[in-house]
Design an enzyme around this catalytic site. Structure first.
Site, short mmCIF file in Angstrom:
data_model
loop_
_atom_site.label_atom_id
_atom_site.label_comp_id
_atom_site.label_asym_id
_atom_site.label_seq_id
_atom_site.Cartn_x
_atom_site.Cartn_y
_atom_site.Cartn_z
CG MET A 30 -1.88 -1.22 1.17
SD MET A 30 -3.46 -0.99 2.02
CE MET A 30 -2.92 -0.65 3.67
CG ASN A 32 4.42 5.67 4.25
OD1 ASN A 32 4.41 5.29 5.42
ND2 ASN A 32 5.01 6.79 3.90
CG HIS A 34 8.53 0.62 6.20
ND1 HIS A 34 8.84 -0.73 6.26
CD2 HIS A 34 7.20 0.70 6.46
CE1 HIS A 34 7.75 -1.42 6.59
NE2 HIS A 34 6.74 -0.57 6.69
CB ALA A 35 14.05 -0.75 6.11
CG HIS A 37 7.03 -1.78 2.29
ND1 HIS A 37 6.89 -0.68 3.09
CD2 HIS A 37 5.81 -2.38 2.26
CE1 HIS A 37 5.64 -0.60 3.53
NE2 HIS A 37 4.97 -1.62 3.05
CD GLN A 61 -5.97 -3.78 2.83
OE1 GLN A 61 -5.85 -4.28 1.71
NE2 GLN A 61 -5.01 -3.84 3.73
N GLY A 149 5.15 -9.75 4.12
CA GLY A 149 5.87 -9.64 5.39
C GLY A 149 5.20 -10.48 6.47
CE LYS A 151 3.97 -4.32 10.41
NZ LYS A 151 2.59 -4.03 10.79
CG MET A 186 10.95 -1.01 10.41
SD MET A 186 12.00 -0.61 9.02
CE MET A 186 13.49 -0.19 9.91
O1 PAF Z 1 0.05 -5.68 3.65
C1 PAF Z 1 -0.40 -4.78 2.89
O2 PAF Z 1 0.24 -3.78 2.61
C2 PAF Z 1 -1.80 -4.97 2.30
O3 PAF Z 1 -2.66 -5.57 3.21
C3 PAF Z 1 -1.80 -5.73 0.97
C4 PAF Z 1 -1.30 -7.15 1.12
C5 PAF Z 1 -0.93 -4.98 -0.03
C6 PAF Z 1 -3.22 -5.80 0.40
O4 PAF Z 1 -3.75 -4.53 0.19
#
Ligand code: PAF
Length: 286
Positions: A30, A32, A34-35, A37, A61, A149, A151, A186
């Site tokens: 989504m 923004n 950061h490390a 991602h 969501q 991730g 997390k 993070m």
């Molecule tokens: O983890 C996220 O950033 C979101 O839930 C995802 C998997 C991109 C779905 O919108």
């Protein structure tokens, strides 16, 4: 790096790659970035010849009253970070492209038993929204592998089950949590914390580690969960849940279970923080 905003050219690019015999990796996000991602992007680059990162703040969501409007959006910085990381394609569709009939008319995916517990109990519709958008991204990009991730451990389990049960031929890869030096996992939502809250936030991970010690010392999960929630309240959090679960299926852990995961969600000011920690208990002597 190519930037694509529509489904038709995204599919055309992927078809070209596939015709050339290239293996394709997808990192849904989504934005923004950061490390944490970027660790997902590195993992995708290690396992695929071409990597697509999607950026889409998925309205499906977010429940009414959640932080959809306030969710941090940093498109220029994200594109730059992805270019530097070696990503091949950024796919950033609009809401109209993803939900052309409107969100209300979208077919939804539900993973029974996993969507409505833990974070799903406090955020009704959240995991249906996640599963639905990830299934759409899988059908648009048709990757060989997709990286998420750990997390968001419950999210990873929802996606693993959905992928298996809907027969997507996609390898799902989980990447360990990336933490700040003081232990805070993070997250884009850490940006909501004030300076004082940011200083208090690592107590969440500290509480999980102490809870893990108690389980290793033989304490019953239910007692340890209760004390951990009290500890979080004393540290200024509003705990949503602290729960010891079986790692295989997220069923509540009982005495005798060995491969566990502790999951927690707690509010600190405006930020709802989540974290988790694996615990492997030694087998009991025969
Ligand atoms: O983890 C996220 O950033 C979101 O839930 C995802 C998997 C991109 C779905 O919108």
């Amino acid at each position: 790096m190519q930037s694509i905003h529509e489904i038709v050219p995204m599919r055309a690019l992927v078809s070209d790659w596939r015709r050339s015999g290239l293996r394709i990796g997808l990192v849904p996000s989504m934005g923004n970035l950061h490390a944490g991602h970027l660790a997902l992007v590195r993992r995708a680059l290690a396992g695929a010849d071409r990597v697509v990162v999607s950026i889409f703040v998925n309205p499906l969501q977010f429940s009414a009253g959640e932080d959809l409007a306030a969710y941090p959006r940093t498109p220029d910085e994200d594109a730059e970070a992805l270019r530097s990381a070696g990503c091949h394609c950024l796919f950033a569709p609009s809401e109209a492209e993803v939900y052309p009939q409107g969100r209300e008319r979208q077919t939804l995916i539900e993973v029974p038993g996993l969507c409505n517990v833990l974070c799903g109990a406090s955020r009704p519709g959240h995991f249906q929204g996640v599963a639905t958008v990830v299934a759409k991204l899988f059908n648009i990009v048709q990757p060989d592998m997709a990286v998420f991730g750990e997390k968001d451990f419950q999210q990873l389990m929802v996606i693993q089950r959905m992928t298996a049960e809907l027969c997507f031929p996609i390898e799902i890869v989980g990447v360990p949590i990336v933490r700040e030096p003081d232990g805070l996992a993070m997250s884009s939502r850490n940006g909501y914390l004030s300076a004082d809250e940011r200083a208090a936030a690592p107590a969440l991970y500290g509480t999980l580690r102490r809870l893990a010690e108690r389980l290793r010392a033989g304490d019953a999960p239910s007692d340890a969960e209760w004390d951990a929630a009290r500890e979080l309240s004393a540290a200024g959090f509003k705990p949503d849940y602290v729960s010891v679960r079986r790692r295989a299926d997220l069923a509540p852990a009982v005495v005798g279970d060995r491969a566990l995961v502790i999951l927690a969600a707690a509010w600190l000011g405006k930020a709802r923080l989540i974290d988790n920690l694996d615990v492997d208990l030694p087998d009991e002597p025969a």
